[in-house]
Design an enzyme around this catalytic site. Sequence first.
Site, PDB file in Angstrom:
ATOM      1  N   LYS A  70      -5.215  75.516  35.069  1.00 50.75           N
ATOM      2  CA  LYS A  70      -4.120  76.178  34.160  1.00 50.75           C
ATOM      3  C   LYS A  70      -2.953  76.218  35.324  1.00 50.75           C
ATOM      4  O   LYS A  70      -1.868  76.493  34.523  1.00 50.75           O
ATOM      5  CB  LYS A  70      -5.335  78.151  34.888  1.00 50.75           C
ATOM      6  CG  LYS A  70      -3.925  78.975  33.334  1.00 50.75           C
ATOM      7  CD  LYS A  70      -4.503  79.929  34.042  1.00 50.75           C
ATOM      8  CE  LYS A  70      -3.773  81.524  33.544  1.00 50.75           C
ATOM      9  NZ  LYS A  70      -4.113  82.297  33.223  1.00 50.75           N
ATOM     10  N   GLU A 147       0.062  88.643  30.355  1.00 56.54           N
ATOM     11  CA  GLU A 147      -1.839  89.749  30.857  1.00 56.54           C
ATOM     12  C   GLU A 147      -0.947  90.783  30.956  1.00 56.54           C
ATOM     13  O   GLU A 147      -2.416  91.836  31.427  1.00 56.54           O
ATOM     14  CB  GLU A 147      -1.912  88.252  32.082  1.00 56.54           C
ATOM     15  CG  GLU A 147      -2.529  87.507  31.261  1.00 56.54           C
ATOM     16  CD  GLU A 147      -3.067  86.162  32.866  1.00 56.54           C
ATOM     17  OE1 GLU A 147      -2.707  86.846  33.476  1.00 56.54           O
ATOM     18  OE2 GLU A 147      -3.268  85.167  32.310  1.00 56.54           O
ATOM     19  N   ASP A 170      -1.670  92.757  39.000  1.00 54.26           N
ATOM     20  CA  ASP A 170      -2.539  92.392  38.429  1.00 54.26           C
ATOM     21  C   ASP A 170      -2.890  90.343  39.190  1.00 54.26           C
ATOM     22  O   ASP A 170      -2.313  89.664  39.225  1.00 54.26           O
ATOM     23  CB  ASP A 170      -2.466  91.250  36.664  1.00 54.26           C
ATOM     24  CG  ASP A 170      -2.815  90.159  36.201  1.00 54.26           C
ATOM     25  OD1 ASP A 170      -4.029  89.941  36.995  1.00 54.26           O
ATOM     26  OD2 ASP A 170      -2.690  90.064  35.162  1.00 54.26           O
TER      27      ASP A 170
END
Lengths: 565, 383
Positions: A70, A147, A170
């Site tokens: 990713k 996200e 996060d």
Amino acid sequence: MKQLPIGIDLGTTNSLIAVFENGAPRLISNALGSALTPSVVSDLDGRLIVGEAARDRLATHPRDTAAVFKRAMGAKTQFKIGTRQMGAEELSALVLRKLKADAEADLGQPVRDVVVSVPAYFNQGQRQATMDACRLADLNAVRLINEPTAAALAYGLQDRDGESRFLIFDLGGGTFDITVLDHFEGVMEVKASSGDAQLGGEDFTTALAKTMIETAGIEWSDLSRDEQIQAKHLADGAKRRLGLSETHDVTLRLKRGETALTLTREMFEAACAPQMRRLRRPIERCFYDSDLAASEMDRIILVGGATRMPMIRQFVTRQFGMFPNSSIDPDHAVALGAAVQAALVAQDAALDDVVMTDVSPFSVGLSTAEALGNGRFVDGLFTPLIERNTPLPASRERYFSTMQDNQTGLRVEVYQGEAPKVADNVLLGEFLLSVPRAPAGQEGMTVRLSYDGSGLIEVEATTANDKGGLVIKQNAPGLTEAEIAKRLKAMEKLKEHPRDAEENTALLARIRRLYEMASGDDRTMLSQILVRFEAALADQDPQEIDRARGEISRQLDAIDDYYVS
Amino acid sequence: MSASWPWRELGLDGPADDRAVRRAYAARLKSIDRENADAFQALRTAYDAARARSPKPMGKRPSMAEILHDTPPAPATYNDLMPAATSKTPPDATPLAPSPEAVPEPESTPEPGNAPAPVKEPFPDTPTIADLDQLNETWPHETKAAFMKHLRASIFPRYGGQTKDLRSLLSLDMAQEFEFRRQIEWQIFNMLEQSLRNNGGDPVNLKPNLGRALDYEFGWYSDGVGFQRRFRGRQATQQIIEKMQSAVGQSAAPPKKLSSTKGLHYVAAFLVSWALTALSWGIKAGDYDLNDVAALALFVLPTMFACWFFAAIIFIATDFIFLRVLRPLFGKRWNDLRRRSPRIGRIDGIMFRAMHNSESREKIVIWMAAAILCTASIAISLL
């Protein structure tokens, strides 16, 4: 029948898929019964496997396995898997395909429209690459969601009528995002997002692996690539253990011999000091932009597997003066929230009173020039029209005038970023406009920039005699149609491992990984287990295989515990 | 939408408290088409305007200036807060001069409320950076003043500090507190602005490594948009950005030369080739005698040109070998090789600079074309 709303969390380490049904999001388990599918792809005798089995092969067959791709989204990096070369988009597409198959098996209906989450701090190129990956997996990403925003939705749904300000912290496997939200009257309003797209749990693991190797008196750069991967694997296990206890013993098995080490939590924290420092900047920035202070936060919510590390919890507690909340499993929140967003997009009746407004994570603007006075110019200046953290959808208009006498053209270059010079920002697109001849400053153009909630950027410019525009779509893939078709075709040829055999493949990979790790008598025992399981597989009696699998799993659990602790 | 009466857009009769405004906004937001940028923006503008005028339930976050006034820093830093007031001050050395009696200052003595226990050790005269964290526990005000003094020295090395001290200062625990960190950033900006004024607008003190440190700590360049927003309307903002760019920006390549010698090369190449051609054709026609100076020129110049021509070919071939063959072949090891053999490194450097600068490439092409033309026309004339 209408397809149920589906949300996907395409993570650096793990990926998840969730469905919104009966007014609530639910995670869908894979064939192994786990909601988490490791984002790892491996080549097993010419067939590609994804998930648990592939992750175990990371330790035993690092050359045939790709992970943490990713990070390379939107970049040209190629990963070597066995004899193949694949890009991050293709690898992600394989993970997405697997999730899709799992969801279809669970729901008994085809899955096409999905909402996929991306780190808030992903730029346009990285978002486009994510869209491309969906296309390659035969999925239609109706929306990308940030996200932390997704996580906030998952939390916000728990407490619909509440009124609070909260901060989402996060820290995933590869990215760090921070978002401040205001929640009132069913409105989830993102105030500001910030982050670091190159900071995550993997960096903490690498830091620990390096310290480990250096404590053993070896230079990190002297290790071969395979050994580095092994060390990281070991460090990953140690990282988890150090979250539970103060010390942890590991045995390093390298070509040059074995070394037994005792790792302490202190060592780990010292090794990660630079990473911890990098956490602060995005937080500061987020508070600056939202015009709120840390003391005004009602709740701090932790999202992402890496927030399980005690040092992160301590950091958050110290920094904000309150204990963080993680009542939803930090690994699950994003996928659940993505499913909620999918339901919002599909206008699910259960969510009639919920509204979410997001902000633009980056500034978008034009390249401009400025006169210095003595007939000289500086060009390449970045003039933001929509500053970062502006609530979306947003639309701004501005007038720009010509700089020179009898100028005949104006070039509109649209950039995304925060640096004051366009050369350090990301070019999104450009076009030329003609303008009537006139003395400098008398003619010009009006530029209108619109940015909507789905990430679509529209630019419109008008001069006295010309008109031009540009649409920068997130949904329009970075790849051309022809290229997508070509890559799709190439992907079709890839053989994937049959889904029904997944449990067996995973178990075999696990036995082999433990075998590599173990020594002496344990090895002999593991090789016996392997022989027994292979024999059971050869007999092709499903009942017998099931029984053997259950038994062996228990044995392996015991061995795993013994070795990792 | 009228900005003077934003409540109508929200469906309210008139000014209302924050809670009512929020409720009205939420209700309207659910009813409008949220994909419509104009409708949303109108509502949003009204909401922001209405909230700005409604009494806040909780205390507003203190502004930067309030924060700064709250904690008494070193006296010199006080002046810097008000640019108007300091415009008459002498060179920056004076207000910022480190005088031993400047710290501790009378006004920074702790108030009776949080007075330290009488038994504790006195605040040292010159605390080191490493001691600050510990001192901060008992002497918050004095320590902050001492911190600012160290900060000044790290920005202006003539006060006995080093740029790298800035890193150590900013990694102290006390510097992690958000509000104090903001204060530090503001302070650094003030000091640079002050020195800018005293140096006729040239931020001489903003050396590249200081620029890099400031970008690392506060994102003054990489987050230029945020930087400009925080210091909007300040005199030094633009100059600091310019200076930061040369330290940090990827676009920090040396600024393009305004004067280009390209035109000169065009003219010279044309004149030389024209003269040579004319000369050779003139000789053929019998206007000149081969035995005088022209003969020499006719012999020497084409030879020179031929040399030039071959040199260019060798140049391009070497470039090809170095850039297209060797670099990819050796990959990362190429850099090691360069380091080990300075000669290879030098040639590689020259090649890279010459061939990857469009202007020098163009010049090479001009002269090659001139050489080919001349050689051809002379050859024809002599046949």
